[in-house]
Design a protein around this motif. Structure first.
Motif, PDB file in Angstrom:
ATOM      1  N   ALA A   1       0.835  -1.205   0.000  1.00  0.00           N
ATOM      2  CA  ALA A   1       0.000   0.000   0.000  1.00  0.00           C
ATOM      3  C   ALA A   1       0.866   1.249   0.000  1.00  0.00           C
ATOM      4  O   ALA A   1       0.580   2.215  -0.715  1.00  0.00           O
ATOM      5  N   ALA A   2       1.942   1.243   0.781  1.00  0.00           N
ATOM      6  CA  ALA A   2       2.851   2.396   0.835  1.00  0.00           C
ATOM      7  C   ALA A   2       3.516   2.607  -0.528  1.00  0.00           C
ATOM      8  O   ALA A   2       3.685   3.746  -0.970  1.00  0.00           O
ATOM      9  N   ASP A   3       3.893   1.528  -1.210  1.00  0.00           N
ATOM     10  CA  ASP A   3       4.493   1.631  -2.546  1.00  0.00           C
ATOM     11  C   ASP A   3       3.510   2.243  -3.533  1.00  0.00           C
ATOM     12  O   ASP A   3       3.881   3.104  -4.337  1.00  0.00           O
ATOM     13  N   GLU A   4       2.264   1.800  -3.493  1.00  0.00           N
ATOM     14  CA  GLU A   4       1.244   2.339  -4.401  1.00  0.00           C
ATOM     15  C   GLU A   4       1.018   3.828  -4.135  1.00  0.00           C
ATOM     16  O   GLU A   4       0.886   4.618  -5.061  1.00  0.00           O
ATOM     17  N   LYS A   5       0.991   4.198  -2.862  1.00  0.00           N
ATOM     18  CA  LYS A   5       0.799   5.604  -2.490  1.00  0.00           C
ATOM     19  C   LYS A   5       1.965   6.447  -3.010  1.00  0.00           C
ATOM     20  O   LYS A   5       1.773   7.540  -3.538  1.00  0.00           O
ATOM     21  N   ALA A   6       3.185   5.937  -2.869  1.00  0.00           N
ATOM     22  CA  ALA A   6       4.371   6.656  -3.340  1.00  0.00           C
ATOM     23  C   ALA A   6       4.342   6.800  -4.863  1.00  0.00           C
ATOM     24  O   ALA A   6       4.690   7.863  -5.397  1.00  0.00           O
ATOM     25  N   LYS A   7       3.920   5.749  -5.568  1.00  0.00           N
ATOM     26  CA  LYS A   7       3.825   5.820  -7.028  1.00  0.00           C
ATOM     27  C   LYS A   7       2.805   6.875  -7.443  1.00  0.00           C
ATOM     28  O   LYS A   7       3.031   7.619  -8.399  1.00  0.00           O
ATOM     29  N   ALA A   8       1.681   6.929  -6.741  1.00  0.00           N
ATOM     30  CA  ALA A   8       0.637   7.909  -7.057  1.00  0.00           C
ATOM     31  C   ALA A   8       1.152   9.327  -6.838  1.00  0.00           C
ATOM     32  O   ALA A   8       0.913  10.218  -7.659  1.00  0.00           O
ATOM     33  N   ARG A   9       1.880   9.549  -5.730  1.00  0.00           N
ATOM     34  CA  ARG A   9       2.446  10.878  -5.454  1.00  0.00           C
ATOM     35  C   ARG A   9       3.441  11.272  -6.527  1.00  0.00           C
ATOM     36  O   ARG A   9       3.469  12.413  -6.983  1.00  0.00           O
ATOM     37  N   LYS A  10       4.274  10.318  -6.959  1.00  0.00           N
ATOM     38  CA  LYS A  10       5.274  10.601  -7.989  1.00  0.00           C
ATOM     39  C   LYS A  10       4.585  10.969  -9.301  1.00  0.00           C
ATOM     40  O   LYS A  10       4.984  11.920  -9.978  1.00  0.00           O
ATOM     41  N   LYS A  11       3.527  10.233  -9.642  1.00  0.00           N
ATOM     42  CA  LYS A  11       2.796  10.504 -10.872  1.00  0.00           C
ATOM     43  C   LYS A  11       2.157  11.889 -10.819  1.00  0.00           C
ATOM     44  O   LYS A  11       2.193  12.644 -11.791  1.00  0.00           O
ATOM     45  N   GLU A  12       1.583  12.257  -9.662  1.00  0.00           N
ATOM     46  CA  GLU A  12       0.985  13.587  -9.489  1.00  0.00           C
ATOM     47  C   GLU A  12       2.041  14.673  -9.652  1.00  0.00           C
ATOM     48  O   GLU A  12       1.801  15.694 -10.294  1.00  0.00           O
ATOM     49  N   LYS A  13       3.213  14.449  -9.067  1.00  0.00           N
ATOM     50  CA  LYS A  13       4.309  15.415  -9.143  1.00  0.00           C
ATOM     51  C   LYS A  13       4.748  15.611 -10.589  1.00  0.00           C
ATOM     52  O   LYS A  13       4.978  16.731 -11.034  1.00  0.00           O
ATOM     53  N   GLU A  14       4.869  14.502 -11.321  1.00  0.00           N
ATOM     54  CA  GLU A  14       5.291  14.580 -12.718  1.00  0.00           C
ATOM     55  C   GLU A  14       4.249  15.321 -13.549  1.00  0.00           C
ATOM     56  O   GLU A  14       4.598  16.125 -14.409  1.00  0.00           O
ATOM     57  N   SER A  15       2.975  15.061 -13.291  1.00  0.00           N
ATOM     58  CA  SER A  15       1.907  15.745 -14.022  1.00  0.00           C
ATOM     59  C   SER A  15       1.922  17.239 -13.734  1.00  0.00           C
ATOM     60  O   SER A  15       1.754  18.060 -14.634  1.00  0.00           O
ATOM     61  N   ALA A  16       2.136  17.601 -12.480  1.00  0.00           N
ATOM     62  CA  ALA A  16       2.191  19.014 -12.091  1.00  0.00           C
ATOM     63  C   ALA A  16       3.381  19.703 -12.753  1.00  0.00           C
ATOM     64  O   ALA A  16       3.269  20.841 -13.211  1.00  0.00           O
ATOM     65  N   ALA A  17       4.506  19.023 -12.826  1.00  0.00           N
ATOM     66  CA  ALA A  17       5.703  19.598 -13.445  1.00  0.00           C
ATOM     67  C   ALA A  17       5.480  19.820 -14.937  1.00  0.00           C
ATOM     68  O   ALA A  17       5.898  20.836 -15.489  1.00  0.00           O
ATOM     69  N   GLU A  18       4.795  18.878 -15.584  1.00  0.00           N
ATOM     70  CA  GLU A  18       4.531  19.009 -17.023  1.00  0.00           C
ATOM     71  C   GLU A  18       3.576  20.160 -17.306  1.00  0.00           C
ATOM     72  O   GLU A  18       3.757  20.911 -18.245  1.00  0.00           O
ATOM     73  N   SER A  19       2.558  20.320 -16.453  1.00  0.00           N
ATOM     74  CA  SER A  19       1.568  21.362 -16.701  1.00  0.00           C
ATOM     75  C   SER A  19       2.091  22.752 -16.350  1.00  0.00           C
ATOM     76  O   SER A  19       1.621  23.740 -16.895  1.00  0.00           O
ATOM     77  N   SER A  20       3.076  22.844 -15.476  1.00  0.00           N
ATOM     78  CA  SER A  20       3.611  24.148 -15.106  1.00  0.00           C
ATOM     79  C   SER A  20       4.859  24.540 -15.907  1.00  0.00           C
ATOM     80  O   SER A  20       5.389  25.608 -15.727  1.00  0.00           O
ATOM     81  N   ALA A  21       5.303  23.650 -16.775  1.00  0.00           N
ATOM     82  CA  ALA A  21       6.497  23.933 -17.576  1.00  0.00           C
ATOM     83  C   ALA A  21       6.204  25.062 -18.557  1.00  0.00           C
ATOM     84  O   ALA A  21       5.120  25.186 -19.093  1.00  0.00           O
ATOM     85  N   SER A  22       7.191  25.884 -18.766  1.00  0.00           N
ATOM     86  CA  SER A  22       7.037  26.991 -19.709  1.00  0.00           C
ATOM     87  C   SER A  22       6.943  26.436 -21.127  1.00  0.00           C
ATOM     88  O   SER A  22       7.623  25.482 -21.465  1.00  0.00           O
ATOM     89  N   PRO A  23       6.118  27.059 -21.959  1.00  0.00           N
ATOM     90  CA  PRO A  23       6.048  26.580 -23.346  1.00  0.00           C
ATOM     91  C   PRO A  23       7.362  26.873 -24.066  1.00  0.00           C
ATOM     92  O   PRO A  23       8.057  27.842 -23.759  1.00  0.00           O
ATOM     93  N   ALA A  24       7.681  26.013 -24.988  1.00  0.00           N
ATOM     94  CA  ALA A  24       8.917  26.180 -25.748  1.00  0.00           C
ATOM     95  C   ALA A  24       8.791  27.401 -26.658  1.00  0.00           C
ATOM     96  O   ALA A  24       7.736  27.698 -27.184  1.00  0.00           O
TER      97      ALA A  24
END
Length: 75
Positions: A47-70
């Motif tokens: 369960a802890a591994d799944e929670k960590a994977k979900a947090r990592k995925k959320e972080k990656e999504s947030a980073a992609e959406s806040s990235a400056s456009p090229a």
């Protein structure tokens, strides 16, 4: 050292049993075990591994959406 989430000793280890853990590097360059876990992951660890994977995925999504456009090349 633990086995199935309970305290264990080296006598509790069996041949071909799953093992995982963590270590640190000693000043002389050798590696020293910090934790050793014997046997398959417990439900709590899974369960802890799944929670960590979900947090990592959320972080990656947030980073992609806040990235400056090229910048586009000017004609």
């Amino acid at each position: 050292m633990t086995k199935a989430g309970a305290p264990a000793t080296i006598k509790d280890a069996a041949a071909n049993e799953e093992a995982r853990g963590s270590y640190w590097k000693v000043t002389d360059g050798t590696l020293e075990a910090k934790t050793v876990k014997l046997g398959p992951k417990t439900d709590a660890e899974k369960a802890a591994d799944e929670k960590a994977k979900a947090r990592k995925k959320e972080k990656e999504s947030a980073a992609e959406s806040s990235a400056s456009p090229a910048a586009s090349p000017k004609p």
